[in-house]
Design an enzyme around this catalytic site. Structure first.
Site, PDB file in Angstrom:
ATOM      1  N   PRO A   1      -7.467   3.540   5.468  1.00  0.00           N
ATOM      2  CA  PRO A   1      -8.284   2.374   5.102  1.00  0.00           C
ATOM      3  C   PRO A   1      -7.478   1.082   5.260  1.00  0.00           C
ATOM      4  O   PRO A   1      -6.750   0.674   4.363  1.00  0.00           O
ATOM      5  CB  PRO A   1      -8.649   2.640   3.638  1.00  0.00           C
ATOM      6  CG  PRO A   1      -7.549   3.521   3.130  1.00  0.00           C
ATOM      7  CD  PRO A   1      -7.075   4.336   4.294  1.00  0.00           C
TER       8      PRO A   1
ATOM      9  N   ASP B   1      -2.214  -0.305   4.442  1.00  0.00           N
ATOM     10  CA  ASP B   1      -2.890   0.928   4.035  1.00  0.00           C
ATOM     11  C   ASP B   1      -3.252   0.791   2.558  1.00  0.00           C
ATOM     12  O   ASP B   1      -2.377   0.791   1.684  1.00  0.00           O
ATOM     13  CB  ASP B   1      -1.965   2.130   4.253  1.00  0.00           C
ATOM     14  CG  ASP B   1      -2.648   3.461   3.942  1.00  0.00           C
ATOM     15  OD1 ASP B   1      -3.693   3.473   3.277  1.00  0.00           O
ATOM     16  OD2 ASP B   1      -2.098   4.504   4.359  1.00  0.00           O
ATOM     17  N   HIS B   2      -4.560   0.678   2.274  1.00  0.00           N
ATOM     18  CA  HIS B   2      -5.006   0.424   0.894  1.00  0.00           C
ATOM     19  C   HIS B   2      -4.719   1.598  -0.035  1.00  0.00           C
ATOM     20  O   HIS B   2      -4.731   1.436  -1.265  1.00  0.00           O
ATOM     21  CB  HIS B   2      -6.506   0.107   0.884  1.00  0.00           C
ATOM     22  CG  HIS B   2      -6.897  -0.898  -0.150  1.00  0.00           C
ATOM     23  ND1 HIS B   2      -6.331  -0.954  -1.406  1.00  0.00           N
ATOM     24  CD2 HIS B   2      -7.802  -1.910  -0.113  1.00  0.00           C
ATOM     25  CE1 HIS B   2      -6.872  -1.925  -2.102  1.00  0.00           C
ATOM     26  NE2 HIS B   2      -7.766  -2.531  -1.335  1.00  0.00           N
ATOM     27  N   ARG B   3      -4.459   2.789   0.501  1.00  0.00           N
ATOM     28  CA  ARG B   3      -4.100   3.924  -0.350  1.00  0.00           C
ATOM     29  C   ARG B   3      -2.714   3.747  -0.948  1.00  0.00           C
ATOM     30  O   ARG B   3      -2.400   4.326  -1.996  1.00  0.00           O
ATOM     31  CB  ARG B   3      -4.145   5.220   0.469  1.00  0.00           C
ATOM     32  CG  ARG B   3      -5.489   5.558   1.079  1.00  0.00           C
ATOM     33  CD  ARG B   3      -5.386   6.729   2.039  1.00  0.00           C
ATOM     34  NE  ARG B   3      -4.458   6.462   3.129  1.00  0.00           N
ATOM     35  CZ  ARG B   3      -4.170   7.324   4.106  1.00  0.00           C
ATOM     36  NH1 ARG B   3      -4.751   8.521   4.108  1.00  0.00           N
ATOM     37  NH2 ARG B   3      -3.325   7.002   5.069  1.00  0.00           N
TER      38      ARG B   3
END
Length: 432
Positions: free
Chosen positions: A229, A404-406
């Protein structure tokens, strides 16, 4: 008993390769450490060393053969007192390699009694051991997972097994960041090649076969855009102070034949920013996040047919001149495809600089398992409004941080990018 020489796995994700060139011929005597062949992986051409001594009794796979699966028998090694008559007949491998048109056809496969299958450790990772070592271990009841290999790249060889005690238990193993990253699988998408070819019937075109590097790039970028994401943060950076400081340093370093580039400063700025914002110095490892202590910064290098991302480890501890020299060395060997896997794997953060090609700004794709990548555009003179409201001219460089939003949330990503900007706009402080 004759020993099968198997196609080696020269990197953790290698599944097949091209046997580019044999460096020995049938009848040659080899010792442990002697070079046997040049193997092309998806990223590099690497030399393959012997782990046992003996005579090359039979070459089973011709040089130039593509798509040779890892653990396929490629030759047979005869030990002391053995002859070609000791080589028995075996069936062809289940997945035969594909030979290029220029390569001679592979000889008929004649192999000895096969060694036990390559074992796996408790965590599922493959244990690298020579066929002879596996035979001895199987006969003595020795667990190969309990042994430390003394052969090339840590491979377990005959001497390691003979020195071990039967029934040895496997020790607990620590999984490294590189090993924790999942192997990349090719992701099929869109219409088939046959369907696409029909769209262009009657039009003149050239069909270009995909090499291993292009297949890997396609698979990894598809994986990245489908599973990671992404979000994007953008900033403009004033470069005038950096350019002036760089000019001063280069004059002082001229006698040492050192010339710093703007990219050297960007590498240093990112490395220091990762130390200032340690929570952003992290990678996604499937079911966990690995937070790294050193700043291992990868830098994209364009080569013919693809790209490499060599990693500068511990970049925060190195001087600008040291980073410059190391980057030149890595980039040169990347273009020659002479990098070892450990030189382009790992890292937590990457830089992709297209400013040298005149690109103003762009969005880079994250290279899993990295947490972020900085896309760097060209520095150009443009009007800016000063703090007192006056209009002035400055050299401005646009950058975009893909995140990377994770691994990194919005506020944390903004903090990291602000630290990078601060370092580049105040370059003297990076040497403090």
């Amino acid at each position: 008993m004759p020993i099968e020489i198997l196609m080696p796995a020269l990197s953790p994700t290698m599944e097949e390769g091209t046997l580019a060139k044999w460096l020995v011929k049938e009848g040659d005597t080899v010792s442990s450490g002697d070079l046997l062949a040049e193997i092309e992986t998806d990223k590099a051409t690497m030399e393959f060393e012997a782990v046992d001594e003996g005579v090359i009794g039979k070459i089973l796979v011709a040089e130039g053969s593509e798509g040779v699966k890892v653990n396929t028998a490629i030759a047979v090694l005869l030990e002391d007192g053995e002859s070609a008559d000791d080589i028995g007949t075996a069936s062809a491998p289940a997945a035969a390699p594909k030979a290029t048109e220029a390569a001679p056809s592979a000889p008929v496969a004649e192999t000895a009694t096969p060694a036990p299958a390559a074992p796996a450790a408790a965590d599922g990772s493959r244990i690298f051991a020579s066929p002879l070592a596996r035979r001895i271990a199987a006969s003595k009841g020795i667990d190969l997972a309990a042994l430390t290999g003394s052969g090339p790249h840590g491979r377990i060889v005959k001497a390691d097994v003979e020195a071990a005690q039967p029934g040895a238990a496997a020790p607990a193993k620590t999984v490294s960041a590189a090993a924790a990253a999942p192997a990349v699988a090719a992701v099929a998408s869109g219409p088939s090649s046959d369907v696409i070819a029909k769209m262009y019937e009657g039009r003149e075109y050239e069909e270009i076969a995909l090499n291993g590097m292009r297949k890997t790039i396609a698979a990894r970028l598809t994986e990245a855009k489908q599973t990671v994401p992404h979000f994007y943060l953008r900033r403009d950076i004033k470069l005038d102070a950096l350019l002036e400081f760089r000019g001063t340093l280069n004059k002082q370093l001229e006698a040492r034949n050192v010339k710093l580039s703007v990219n050297d400063f960007i590498i240093k700025a990112c490395a220091l920013a990762l130390q200032s914002v340690p929570d952003a110095n992290a990678v996604w490892a499937g079911d966990k996040v690995l937070k790294l202590k050193p700043s291992d910064v990868a830098v994209a290098v364009a080569i013919e047919g693809g790209l490499f991302t060599p990693v500068l480890q511990d970049a925060e501890t190195k001087s600008l001149s040291a980073l410059s020299a190391q980057m030149k060395d890595l980039a040169g060997r990347a273009r020659d495809r002479k990098l070892a896997p450990h030189e382009y794997q790992g890292g937590s953060f990457a830089i992709s600089n297209l400013g040298m090609f005149g690109i103003d700004n762009f969005d880079a794709v994250i290279n899993p398992p990295h947490g972020a990548i900085l896309a760097v555009g060209a520095g150009k003179k443009q009007p800016v409004v000063g703090p007192d409201g006056d209009l002035a001219v400055a050299t401005v460089m646009s950058v975009t941080l893909s995140v990377d939003h994770r691994v990194i949330d919005g506020a944390l990503g903004a903090e990291l990018l602000n630290a990078i900007v601060e370092n580049l706009e105040n370059p003297v402080a990076m040497l403090a």
